[in-house]
Design a protein around this motif. Structure first.
Motif, PDB file in Angstrom:
ATOM      1  N   TYR A  88       0.837  -1.203   0.000  1.00  8.74           N
ATOM      2  CA  TYR A  88       0.000   0.000   0.000  1.00  8.74           C
ATOM      3  C   TYR A  88       0.872   1.253   0.000  1.00  8.74           C
ATOM      4  CZ  TYR A  88      -4.827  -1.577   0.775  1.00  8.74           C
ATOM      5  OH  TYR A  88      -6.088  -2.086   0.631  1.00  8.74           O
ATOM      6  N   TYR A  89       1.899   1.255   0.856  1.00  6.86           N
ATOM      7  CA  TYR A  89       2.761   2.428   0.980  1.00  6.86           C
ATOM      8  C   TYR A  89       3.476   2.705  -0.336  1.00  6.86           C
ATOM      9  CZ  TYR A  89       6.136   5.729   2.802  1.00  6.86           C
ATOM     10  OH  TYR A  89       6.886   6.850   3.016  1.00  6.86           O
ATOM     11  N   GLU A  90       3.974   1.662  -0.965  1.00  6.45           N
ATOM     12  CA  GLU A  90       4.693   1.838  -2.229  1.00  6.45           C
ATOM     13  C   GLU A  90       3.771   2.300  -3.348  1.00  6.45           C
ATOM     14  OE1 GLU A  90       6.625  -1.867  -2.870  1.00  6.45           O
ATOM     15  OE2 GLU A  90       8.270  -1.402  -1.507  1.00  6.45           O
ATOM     16  N   SER A  91       2.478   2.000  -3.239  1.00 12.09           N
ATOM     17  CA  SER A  91       1.545   2.450  -4.271  1.00 12.09           C
ATOM     18  C   SER A  91       1.133   3.911  -4.073  1.00 12.09           C
ATOM     19  CB  SER A  91       0.299   1.566  -4.287  1.00 12.09           C
ATOM     20  OG  SER A  91      -0.480   1.791  -3.141  1.00 12.09           O
ATOM     21  N   GLY A  92       1.560   4.518  -2.953  1.00  7.50           N
ATOM     22  CA  GLY A  92       1.285   5.934  -2.721  1.00  7.50           C
ATOM     23  C   GLY A  92       0.095   6.207  -1.833  1.00  7.50           C
ATOM     24  N   ALA A  93      -0.391   5.210  -1.122  1.00  3.71           N
ATOM     25  CA  ALA A  93      -1.568   5.395  -0.267  1.00  3.71           C
ATOM     26  C   ALA A  93      -1.199   6.150   1.006  1.00  3.71           C
ATOM     27  CB  ALA A  93      -2.166   4.040   0.106  1.00  3.71           C
ATOM     28  N   LEU A  94      -2.166   6.893   1.539  1.00  5.85           N
ATOM     29  CA  LEU A  94      -1.981   7.581   2.812  1.00  5.85           C
ATOM     30  C   LEU A  94      -2.043   6.557   3.944  1.00  5.85           C
ATOM     31  CD1 LEU A  94      -4.290  10.662   2.223  1.00  5.85           C
ATOM     32  CD2 LEU A  94      -1.804  10.598   2.133  1.00  5.85           C
ATOM     33  N   LEU A  95      -1.444   6.896   5.075  1.00 14.25           N
ATOM     34  CA  LEU A  95      -1.427   5.966   6.201  1.00 14.25           C
ATOM     35  C   LEU A  95      -2.827   5.716   6.754  1.00 14.25           C
ATOM     36  CD1 LEU A  95       1.798   7.068   8.090  1.00 14.25           C
ATOM     37  CD2 LEU A  95       1.479   5.128   6.590  1.00 14.25           C
ATOM     38  N   ALA A  96      -3.695   6.718   6.695  1.00 12.02           N
ATOM     39  CA  ALA A  96      -5.072   6.532   7.159  1.00 12.02           C
ATOM     40  C   ALA A  96      -5.800   5.508   6.290  1.00 12.02           C
ATOM     41  CB  ALA A  96      -5.820   7.855   7.151  1.00 12.02           C
ATOM     42  N   THR A  97      -5.542   5.513   4.996  1.00 18.52           N
ATOM     43  CA  THR A  97      -6.146   4.538   4.090  1.00 18.52           C
ATOM     44  C   THR A  97      -5.635   3.139   4.389  1.00 18.52           C
ATOM     45  OG1 THR A  97      -6.193   6.250   2.391  1.00 18.52           O
ATOM     46  CG2 THR A  97      -6.540   3.994   1.663  1.00 18.52           C
ATOM     47  N   ILE A  98      -4.343   3.027   4.655  1.00 16.76           N
ATOM     48  CA  ILE A  98      -3.761   1.724   4.987  1.00 16.76           C
ATOM     49  C   ILE A  98      -4.390   1.190   6.264  1.00 16.76           C
ATOM     50  CG2 ILE A  98      -1.631   0.506   5.570  1.00 16.76           C
ATOM     51  CD1 ILE A  98      -0.121   2.620   3.912  1.00 16.76           C
ATOM     52  N   ALA A 124       6.224  11.051   7.149  1.00 19.16           N
ATOM     53  CA  ALA A 124       5.673  12.278   7.732  1.00 19.16           C
ATOM     54  C   ALA A 124       4.632  12.949   6.832  1.00 19.16           C
ATOM     55  CB  ALA A 124       6.797  13.250   8.050  1.00 19.16           C
ATOM     56  N   ASP A 125       4.870  12.971   5.525  1.00 22.90           N
ATOM     57  CA  ASP A 125       3.924  13.656   4.643  1.00 22.90           C
ATOM     58  C   ASP A 125       2.640  12.861   4.406  1.00 22.90           C
ATOM     59  OD1 ASP A 125       5.331  11.734   3.264  1.00 22.90           O
ATOM     60  OD2 ASP A 125       5.265  12.818   1.347  1.00 22.90           O
ATOM     61  N   ARG A 126       2.622  11.582   4.767  1.00 27.27           N
ATOM     62  CA  ARG A 126       1.421  10.756   4.588  1.00 27.27           C
ATOM     63  C   ARG A 126       0.654  10.527   5.889  1.00 27.27           C
ATOM     64  NH1 ARG A 126       3.223   6.038   0.408  1.00 27.27           N
ATOM     65  NH2 ARG A 126       4.463   7.346  -0.948  1.00 27.27           N
ATOM     66  N   MET A 127       1.108  11.166   6.967  1.00 28.35           N
ATOM     67  CA  MET A 127       0.415  11.040   8.259  1.00 28.35           C
ATOM     68  C   MET A 127      -0.936  11.753   8.194  1.00 28.35           C
ATOM     69  SD  MET A 127       1.758   9.448  10.794  1.00 28.35           S
ATOM     70  CE  MET A 127       3.216   8.948  11.636  1.00 28.35           C
ATOM     71  N   PRO A 128      -1.902  11.301   8.990  1.00 31.29           N
ATOM     72  CA  PRO A 128      -3.208  11.984   9.016  1.00 31.29           C
ATOM     73  C   PRO A 128      -3.101  13.373   9.644  1.00 31.29           C
ATOM     74  CG  PRO A 128      -3.297   9.851  10.153  1.00 31.29           C
ATOM     75  CD  PRO A 128      -1.888  10.107   9.792  1.00 31.29           C
ATOM     76  N   GLU A 129      -4.210  14.109   9.613  1.00 29.74           N
ATOM     77  CA  GLU A 129      -4.268  15.455  10.204  1.00 29.74           C
ATOM     78  C   GLU A 129      -4.006  15.386  11.708  1.00 29.74           C
ATOM     79  OE1 GLU A 129      -4.964  18.293   8.436  1.00 29.74           O
ATOM     80  OE2 GLU A 129      -4.967  17.092   6.620  1.00 29.74           O
ATOM     81  N   ASN A 130      -3.649  16.525  12.303  1.00 25.56           N
ATOM     82  CA  ASN A 130      -3.328  16.558  13.735  1.00 25.56           C
ATOM     83  C   ASN A 130      -4.514  16.213  14.622  1.00 25.56           C
ATOM     84  OD1 ASN A 130      -0.649  17.124  13.499  1.00 25.56           O
ATOM     85  ND2 ASN A 130      -0.936  19.338  13.524  1.00 25.56           N
ATOM     86  N   ASP A 131      -5.737  16.551  14.201  1.00 22.16           N
ATOM     87  CA  ASP A 131      -6.913  16.279  15.031  1.00 22.16           C
ATOM     88  C   ASP A 131      -7.595  14.960  14.677  1.00 22.16           C
ATOM     89  OD1 ASP A 131      -7.696  17.164  12.583  1.00 22.16           O
ATOM     90  OD2 ASP A 131      -9.337  18.411  13.326  1.00 22.16           O
ATOM     91  N   ASP A 132      -7.002  14.188  13.783  1.00 24.53           N
ATOM     92  CA  ASP A 132      -7.567  12.893  13.393  1.00 24.53           C
ATOM     93  C   ASP A 132      -7.487  11.914  14.570  1.00 24.53           C
ATOM     94  OD1 ASP A 132      -7.956  10.284  12.261  1.00 24.53           O
ATOM     95  OD2 ASP A 132      -7.564  11.158  10.298  1.00 24.53           O
ATOM     96  N   PRO A 133      -8.548  11.141  14.844  1.00 28.63           N
ATOM     97  CA  PRO A 133      -8.516  10.184  15.956  1.00 28.63           C
ATOM     98  C   PRO A 133      -7.409   9.143  15.833  1.00 28.63           C
ATOM     99  CG  PRO A 133     -10.746  10.416  15.112  1.00 28.63           C
ATOM    100  CD  PRO A 133      -9.862  11.210  14.221  1.00 28.63           C
TER     101      PRO A 133
END
Length: 158
Positions: A88-98, A124-133
């Motif tokens: 997933y990471y290599e395909s460019g997915a965000l960490l929240a999607t994974i 770091a650039d694929r991490m969710p927003e700061n207020d994301d649960p």
């Protein structure tokens, strides 16, 4: 032209009694188990009712009352989850999607990716927003893990 038959119900014919069918299928444990599985995989209650010929009210109640905390698809093992996270990471997915697709917490996904050689700077650039649960739970887990003492390997010779 007068020889055409009509397949619709006339006034003297009754509609089939679906209550009996619904009750009979509701008692079949394999049908109910299939309904639960389809609900876990994200299918709507109406579609499950149509596919399995179950009472729509029964399926809606099942979806509402069945404990959603334990409604998750479990993966085979940790090795498979680690490989899937890397793909997933290599395909460019965000960490929240994974996390959502693998149904794993963010801490576990980050640990799997670190074990595969991905640095925190790259993530770091694929991490969710700061207020994301997800990120809030991640920070709490990191703080808890840092607060506990590290286990040392036993010393064989003193």
């Amino acid at each position: 032209m007068n020889n055409v038959e009509c397949n619709s119900l006339t006034a003297d014919q009754k509609t089939p009694d679906l209550e009996r069918l619904f009750k009979k299928r509701r008692r079949d444990e394999s049908v109910v188990k299939t309904a639960k599985t389809l609900l876990v995989h994200g299918m709507t209650a109406g579609k499950v009712a149509c596919l399995l010929r179950l009472d729509p009210d029964f399926v809606a109640e099942l979806a509402k009352t069945w404990n959603p905390r334990f409604r998750r698809v479990s993966h085979a093992n940790q090795y498979t989850a680690k490989r899937m996270a890397r793909m997933y990471y290599e395909s460019g997915a965000l960490l929240a999607t994974i996390c959502r697709d693998l149904q794993l917490p963010l801490y576990t996904v980050v640990a799997h990716l670190k074990a595969e050689g991905v640095t925190e700077q790259q993530m770091a650039d694929r991490m969710p927003e700061n207020d994301d649960p997800l990120l809030v739970a991640y920070r709490e887990t990191v703080a808890r893990k840092q607060a506990t003492p590290k286990r040392r390997s036993p010393r064989l010779h003193y």
